[in-house]
Design a protein around this motif. Structure first.
Motif, mmCIF file in Angstrom:
data_model
loop_
_atom_site.group_PDB
_atom_site.id
_atom_site.type_symbol
_atom_site.label_atom_id
_atom_site.label_comp_id
_atom_site.label_asym_id
_atom_site.label_seq_id
_atom_site.Cartn_x
_atom_site.Cartn_y
_atom_site.Cartn_z
ATOM 1 N N ALA A 172 3.201 5.061 25.750
ATOM 2 C CA ALA A 172 3.904 6.105 24.996
ATOM 3 C C ALA A 172 3.567 6.017 23.514
ATOM 4 O O ALA A 172 3.320 7.043 22.858
ATOM 5 C CB ALA A 172 5.409 5.976 25.217
ATOM 6 N N ALA A 173 3.559 4.795 22.977
ATOM 7 C CA ALA A 173 3.225 4.619 21.561
ATOM 8 C C ALA A 173 1.783 5.031 21.285
ATOM 9 O O ALA A 173 1.491 5.685 20.266
ATOM 10 C CB ALA A 173 3.450 3.159 21.153
ATOM 11 N N LEU A 174 0.873 4.686 22.198
ATOM 12 C CA LEU A 174 -0.537 5.039 22.027
ATOM 13 C C LEU A 174 -0.741 6.551 22.041
ATOM 14 O O LEU A 174 -1.446 7.108 21.185
ATOM 15 C CB LEU A 174 -1.355 4.376 23.137
ATOM 16 N N LEU A 175 -0.135 7.226 23.010
ATOM 17 C CA LEU A 175 -0.321 8.671 23.134
ATOM 18 C C LEU A 175 0.319 9.409 21.961
ATOM 19 O O LEU A 175 -0.215 10.422 21.496
ATOM 20 C CB LEU A 175 0.268 9.162 24.458
ATOM 21 N N THR A 176 1.436 8.906 21.492
ATOM 22 C CA THR A 176 2.067 9.518 20.318
ATOM 23 C C THR A 176 1.134 9.424 19.120
ATOM 24 O O THR A 176 0.998 10.381 18.340
ATOM 25 C CB THR A 176 3.402 8.822 20.006
ATOM 26 N N ASP A 177 0.464 8.281 18.983
ATOM 27 C CA ASP A 177 -0.451 8.079 17.849
ATOM 28 C C ASP A 177 -1.743 8.869 18.011
ATOM 29 O O ASP A 177 -2.201 9.528 17.067
ATOM 30 C CB ASP A 177 -0.770 6.577 17.723
ATOM 31 N N ARG A 178 -2.339 8.846 19.205
ATOM 32 C CA ARG A 178 -3.639 9.479 19.414
ATOM 33 C C ARG A 178 -3.543 11.003 19.576
ATOM 34 O O ARG A 178 -4.406 11.735 19.069
ATOM 35 C CB ARG A 178 -4.308 8.886 20.656
ATOM 36 N N LEU A 179 -2.549 11.474 20.322
ATOM 37 C CA LEU A 179 -2.470 12.900 20.659
ATOM 38 C C LEU A 179 -1.461 13.669 19.817
ATOM 39 O O LEU A 179 -1.340 14.891 19.948
ATOM 40 C CB LEU A 179 -2.114 13.063 22.141
ATOM 41 N N ARG A 180 -0.731 12.932 18.959
ATOM 42 C CA ARG A 180 0.328 13.559 18.148
ATOM 43 C C ARG A 180 1.341 14.284 19.034
ATOM 44 O O ARG A 180 1.853 15.334 18.699
ATOM 45 C CB ARG A 180 -0.271 14.528 17.123
ATOM 46 N N GLN A 181 1.616 13.706 20.207
ATOM 47 C CA GLN A 181 2.577 14.275 21.145
ATOM 48 C C GLN A 181 3.348 13.131 21.775
ATOM 49 O O GLN A 181 2.772 12.275 22.444
ATOM 50 C CB GLN A 181 1.871 15.094 22.230
ATOM 51 N N ARG A 182 4.658 13.114 21.544
ATOM 52 C CA ARG A 182 5.475 12.011 22.035
ATOM 53 C C ARG A 182 5.895 12.280 23.486
ATOM 54 O O ARG A 182 6.596 13.266 23.752
ATOM 55 C CB ARG A 182 6.721 11.836 21.171
ATOM 56 N N PRO A 183 5.503 11.451 24.437
ATOM 57 C CA PRO A 183 5.916 11.653 25.830
ATOM 58 C C PRO A 183 7.407 11.369 26.004
ATOM 59 O O PRO A 183 7.992 10.557 25.272
ATOM 60 C CB PRO A 183 5.081 10.642 26.613
ATOM 61 N N GLU A 184 8.017 12.006 26.976
ATOM 62 C CA GLU A 184 9.352 11.607 27.409
ATOM 63 C C GLU A 184 9.165 10.399 28.306
ATOM 64 O O GLU A 184 8.320 10.402 29.205
ATOM 65 C CB GLU A 184 10.025 12.743 28.182
ATOM 66 N N ARG A 185 9.975 9.378 28.077
ATOM 67 C CA ARG A 185 9.848 8.158 28.879
ATOM 68 C C ARG A 185 11.100 7.948 29.708
ATOM 69 O O ARG A 185 12.217 8.013 29.197
ATOM 70 C CB ARG A 185 9.622 6.958 27.969
ATOM 71 N N ASP A 186 10.916 7.726 31.009
ATOM 72 C CA ASP A 186 12.003 7.427 31.933
ATOM 73 C C ASP A 186 11.617 6.158 32.665
ATOM 74 O O ASP A 186 10.979 6.197 33.723
ATOM 75 C CB ASP A 186 12.208 8.594 32.899
ATOM 76 N N GLY A 187 11.963 5.012 32.076
ATOM 77 C CA GLY A 187 11.528 3.741 32.630
ATOM 78 C C GLY A 187 10.018 3.616 32.538
ATOM 79 O O GLY A 187 9.430 3.700 31.459
ATOM 80 N N ALA A 188 9.379 3.450 33.700
ATOM 81 C CA ALA A 188 7.921 3.307 33.726
ATOM 82 C C ALA A 188 7.205 4.643 33.892
ATOM 83 O O ALA A 188 5.985 4.676 34.020
ATOM 84 C CB ALA A 188 7.508 2.362 34.852
#
Length: 338
Positions: free
Chosen positions: A257-273
């Motif tokens: 999630a942290a990687l994708l937020t940084d690389r894609l400028r889009q924060r995923p919704e996280r539900d556990g794994a």
């Protein structure tokens, strides 16, 4: 706008249902907090949201079962508080629970509804026969309703609401608990009613249902309208598809999630794994996501691309998923008027 001015407006210019600043408080609990929407005549309008959002409370006010604490509401220009008896003559209601008598036959139930709604005696039998045929219940018309399946009971409940031929029909989660075949059959009946000029206000937890039936929907969250638009536009707000990535373990999901937020400028919704990302083009997003994750040895364990759902829309608008909410207080804290 006064009730007098509302009733003098041309019918074509007046919404079939108008709600302005509607509020309802149950002791210390605010069920509705300034709800506004308008329903054009001859259309399906959907009220979306999970249990506890205020859908049933809104229906109960519009059908004169409870009184609002604030605001106003009209059905065909008739104020629901000032003229409740007149409103009842304009509407039909099929609630979440069947209102028919299980010990009577379907035909007897419809005849009884005709009598209660003051349908002329000579029209009761023909109207009952017509509705039984239309709702595919003629073969079981003289069986006790207690022998019916859930889908048959639901169809009979909607048929009962239509006995007096109301121009406005309220359907409160009409397909909850139905199998796919029964749900599809009821959808088709609703389309036929609207094609004949009936206005339908439909509450539902299913975006698919609103997408297929409603010309416009309002999304309720904690007693407020957080969106009022077409189903297409609501889904387009977050993307027409959702990418789901099963990362297998919570720590890997957190890193991804942290990687994708940084690389894609889009924060995923996280539900556990599990990670979710909305996108207007799922295939292109999937390629970008996989390239970014593979570079850090974070390949997903599972991958799925699906259409947006009510949960996705509701989450984007409110920060909650539909199963996070409590039951609508309108169903339990106040009963029918005496």
């Amino acid at each position: 706008m006064t009730a007098e001015s509302a009733t003098t407006q041309p019918a074509a210019a007046r919404p079939a249902i108008r709600v302005e600043g509607l509020g309802k408080r149950f002791k210390d609990l605010v069920a509705l907090d300034g709800v506004d929407f308008a329903v054009p005549p001859g259309t399906v309008f959907g009220l979306l949201g999970p249990n506890g959002a205020g859908k049933t409370t809104t229906i109960r006010i519009l059908t004169t079962i409870v009184r609002p604490s604030a605001g106003r509401a009209e059905v065909l220009g008739t104020d629901v508080v000032a003229r409740p008896a007149a409103v009842r003559r304009l509407i039909g209601l099929a609630g979440q629970y069947a209102a028919v008598d299980p010990n009577l036959t379907a035909r007897e139930n419809l005849r009884l509804i005709g009598r209660l709604t003051q349908l002329p005696r000579h029209r009761r039998d023909p109207r009952a026969a017509d509705l039984l045929a239309r709702f595919d219940l003629a073969a079981a018309a003289d069986r006790p309703v207690r022998t019916y399946s859930g889908g048959m009971r639901r169809r009979l409940d909607v048929a009962a609401a239509l006995v007096p031929e109301p121009p406005v029909l309220f359907l409160d989660e009409p397909t909850t608990g139905l199998d796919p075949q029964s749900r599809t059959a009821l959808w088709e009946l609703i389309r036929e009613l609207v094609a004949e000029g009936t206005t339908v206000l439909l509450t539902t937890q299913y975006l698919e249902e609103a997408d297929r039936l409603a010309q416009r929907v309002a999304v309720l969250a904690e007693g407020r309208v957080v969106a009022d638009d077409t189903p297409h536009n609501l889904k387009a707000r977050l993307g027409t598809t959702v990418l789901e990535l099963g990362m297998g373990e919570d720590p890997r999901a957190a890193r991804a999630a942290a990687l994708l937020t940084d690389r894609l400028r889009q924060r995923p919704e996280r539900d556990g794994a599990l990670l979710r990302l909305p996108s207007p083009d799922g295939s292109l997003l999937l390629m970008d996501v996989l390239h970014a994750l593979e570079a850090e040895r974070l390949t997903p364990r599972t991958i799925a691309v699906r259409e947006s759902s009510l949960d996705d829309v509701y989450l984007a608008l409110t920060g909650h998923r539909t199963d996070d909410r409590a039951p609508d207080p309108g169903t339990t804290l106040e009963g029918p008027p005496s």
